[in-house]
Design a protein around this motif. Structure first.
Motif, PDB file in Angstrom:
ATOM      1  N   ALA A 183       0.848  -1.192   0.000  1.00 46.69           N
ATOM      2  CA  ALA A 183       0.000   0.000   0.000  1.00 46.69           C
ATOM      3  C   ALA A 183       0.883   1.241   0.000  1.00 46.69           C
ATOM      4  O   ALA A 183       1.995   1.238   0.531  1.00 46.69           O
ATOM      5  CB  ALA A 183      -0.931   0.009   1.209  1.00 46.69           C
ATOM      6  N   LEU A 185       3.778   3.751  -6.670  1.00 45.29           N
ATOM      7  CA  LEU A 185       2.774   2.957  -7.373  1.00 45.29           C
ATOM      8  C   LEU A 185       3.374   2.292  -8.609  1.00 45.29           C
ATOM      9  O   LEU A 185       3.191   1.085  -8.834  1.00 45.29           O
ATOM     10  CB  LEU A 185       1.593   3.840  -7.794  1.00 45.29           C
ATOM     11  N   LYS A 239       4.068  -1.860  -8.742  1.00 42.92           N
ATOM     12  CA  LYS A 239       3.326  -2.601  -9.757  1.00 42.92           C
ATOM     13  C   LYS A 239       4.269  -3.349 -10.688  1.00 42.92           C
ATOM     14  O   LYS A 239       4.058  -4.523 -11.018  1.00 42.92           O
ATOM     15  CB  LYS A 239       2.444  -1.653 -10.558  1.00 42.92           C
ATOM     16  N   VAL A 292      -1.110  -3.668  -5.614  1.00 46.89           N
ATOM     17  CA  VAL A 292      -0.820  -2.315  -5.142  1.00 46.89           C
ATOM     18  C   VAL A 292      -2.114  -1.588  -4.781  1.00 46.89           C
ATOM     19  O   VAL A 292      -3.070  -1.564  -5.571  1.00 46.89           O
ATOM     20  CB  VAL A 292      -0.051  -1.515  -6.205  1.00 46.89           C
ATOM     21  N   THR A 293      -2.111  -0.987  -3.600  1.00 45.40           N
ATOM     22  CA  THR A 293      -3.263  -0.233  -3.097  1.00 45.40           C
ATOM     23  C   THR A 293      -2.830   1.195  -2.786  1.00 45.40           C
ATOM     24  O   THR A 293      -1.741   1.406  -2.244  1.00 45.40           O
ATOM     25  CB  THR A 293      -3.818  -0.886  -1.812  1.00 45.40           C
ATOM     26  N   LEU A 294      -3.664   2.155  -3.113  1.00 44.50           N
ATOM     27  CA  LEU A 294      -3.430   3.532  -2.705  1.00 44.50           C
ATOM     28  C   LEU A 294      -4.364   3.885  -1.563  1.00 44.50           C
ATOM     29  O   LEU A 294      -5.583   3.712  -1.666  1.00 44.50           O
ATOM     30  CB  LEU A 294      -3.676   4.505  -3.861  1.00 44.50           C
ATOM     31  N   GLU A 308      -8.912   8.379  -7.893  1.00 39.54           N
ATOM     32  CA  GLU A 308      -8.965   6.972  -8.260  1.00 39.54           C
ATOM     33  C   GLU A 308      -8.504   6.720  -9.683  1.00 39.54           C
ATOM     34  O   GLU A 308      -7.696   5.811  -9.941  1.00 39.54           O
ATOM     35  CB  GLU A 308     -10.378   6.415  -8.084  1.00 39.54           C
ATOM     36  N   ALA A 334      -4.778   7.141 -10.012  1.00 37.08           N
ATOM     37  CA  ALA A 334      -4.076   6.091  -9.276  1.00 37.08           C
ATOM     38  C   ALA A 334      -4.066   4.792 -10.070  1.00 37.08           C
ATOM     39  O   ALA A 334      -3.041   4.099 -10.140  1.00 37.08           O
ATOM     40  CB  ALA A 334      -4.725   5.885  -7.920  1.00 37.08           C
ATOM     41  N   ARG A 335      -5.165   4.463 -10.691  1.00 35.51           N
ATOM     42  CA  ARG A 335      -5.223   3.231 -11.484  1.00 35.51           C
ATOM     43  C   ARG A 335      -4.317   3.342 -12.711  1.00 35.51           C
ATOM     44  O   ARG A 335      -3.654   2.375 -13.100  1.00 35.51           O
ATOM     45  CB  ARG A 335      -6.664   2.920 -11.872  1.00 35.51           C
ATOM     46  N   ALA A 366      -2.166   1.426  -9.480  1.00 33.82           N
ATOM     47  CA  ALA A 366      -2.915   0.932  -8.327  1.00 33.82           C
ATOM     48  C   ALA A 366      -3.984  -0.066  -8.767  1.00 33.82           C
ATOM     49  O   ALA A 366      -4.730   0.180  -9.714  1.00 33.82           O
ATOM     50  CB  ALA A 366      -3.564   2.092  -7.580  1.00 33.82           C
ATOM     51  N   ILE A 409      -8.086   1.135  -4.419  1.00 32.99           N
ATOM     52  CA  ILE A 409      -8.048   2.439  -3.764  1.00 32.99           C
ATOM     53  C   ILE A 409      -8.861   2.328  -2.492  1.00 32.99           C
ATOM     54  O   ILE A 409      -9.991   1.822  -2.503  1.00 32.99           O
ATOM     55  CB  ILE A 409      -8.620   3.556  -4.677  1.00 32.99           C
TER      56      ILE A 409
END
Length: 353
Positions: A181, A193, A197, A203-205, A213, A216-217, A221, A224
């Motif tokens: 995370a 991130l 990955k 992987v988490t944000l 979001e 982040a993706r 990520a 989320i």
């Protein structure tokens, strides 16, 4: 000696940065002279320029995310030649003798690593000046080779933001099957991130803003989690092997600790100072969890990171600016108004009056 080198310097904590002319040393036998093409803008540049940490020496030329090309080498240099694309990060020397240096951990030199700016050269006692300038002269042992294929502007922040997040990922042996995370989506967070990955982790944000979001993706990520939502945090109890906390200011780390798995570690890489509120040690003791810190990386580890980024097509997301706009960049950086790192095009120094 490279005389009358142009750069931008802070002259006091209150003054804006401005044009500064100074001399670079003559090449020692093992030195490399680099024409600077790009220099990233780091939060620590702002902190140092404004003396937030109380150890500023003026005039100060900031900049430790340096990308350029070799223009000259000393007679003992074997690793570089004129024309090579190279980088210089946060350090330009260390003692080379202590236990940390012997392990390739120059950043933890027991006799104090020499920082790229606002430091003191151990050989001649001069002040080190950084990358907001035309040229720099550095021992070949602290110069990094920039692999073919890396975007040069996008590579500049790898020398600090990249290695700062890469080092704890490697130290904790992150790979396929790891659950990582990241707290905070800024210059450090976006690199964490991407790198986690590419290493194969889930992987988490952690973020306070649902609006992040999509970005982040895009950056890597898989998940989320809204850190202000107690139910979302509770649903992630005991999940993560590693949490990379990139937040650069004082904040409460206690809500993240329950999301660590047994033997998991939360690593602080963005904030230096006392925690407020204090850290509750009970969940650490009861579940063998850890809260730790990490500072950049050694030279070999930084080269490893650059090579990895070249193989995986990773660079920082950058906004190029002129050196004349550095004060506006500082102010925007304080507002988190950049995605995700400013990089100075040093060709703009030619227009400096």
């Amino acid at each position: 000696m490279f005389s009358n080198v142009r750069g931008y310097a802070a002259f006091s904590a209150q003054q804006p940065l401005g044009l500064f002319r100074f001399d670079r040393r003559s090449l020692r036998d093992d030195d490399v002279a680099v024409e600077i093409l790009y220099c990233g803008v780091c939060h620590s540049d702002l902190h140092n320029a404004r003396n937030d940490w109380g150890n500023a020496n003026y005039p100060m030329v900031p900049g430790h995310e340096i990308i350029g090309r070799v223009v000259e080498v000393g007679p003992s240099v074997t690793r570089f030649k004129a024309g090579d694309a190279v980088g210089v990060g946060c350090m330009v020397d260390s003692c080379g003798r202590c236990a940390s240096c012997a392990r390739g951990l120059e950043q933890y030199c027991e006799n104090q690593a020499t920082y790229t700016y606002n430091g003191t050269d151990p050989q001649d006692g001069s002040t080190t000046y950084g990358g907001y300038s035309e040229r720099i002269v550095v021992s070949q042992d602290f110069v990094l080779r920039v692999p073919d294929g890396l975007d040069l502007a996008g590579a500049a922040p790898l020398l600090c933001a990249g290695i700062t997040t890469w080092s704890p990922l490697r130290h904790c042996k992150v790979g396929p099957g790891s659950r990582v995370a990241v707290v905070g989506l800024g210059g450090l967070g976006h690199m964490a991130l991407k790198l986690a990955k590419a290493l194969g982790a889930e992987v988490t944000l952690f973020t306070r803003s649902a609006g992040k979001e999509a970005d982040a993706r895009r950056l890597g990520a898989d998940r989320i989690v809204l850190s202000a939502d107690p139910s979302a945090m509770g649903a992630n109890a005991g999940r993560f092997d590693l949490i990379v906390d990139t937040v650069p200011y004082v904040h409460d780390v206690n809500p993240y600790v329950p999301t660590l798995a047994t033997d998991g570690t939360l690593v602080l890489v963005g904030y230096l100072g006392p925690l407020d509120p204090m850290l509750n040690t009970a969940p650490l003791v009861m579940n063998r969890k850890a809260v730790a810190g990490s500072l950049i990386g050694g030279i070999a580890e930084t080269q490893e990171m650059l090579d990895f980024c070249a193989r995986h097509g990773i660079a920082a997301d950058v906004e190029r600016i002129r050196i004349q706009d550095i004060e506006q960049a500082f102010e925007r950086m304080l507002r988190s108004d950049v995605k995700y790192r400013f990089v100075i095009d040093m060709a703009s120094l030619k227009d400096a009056a």
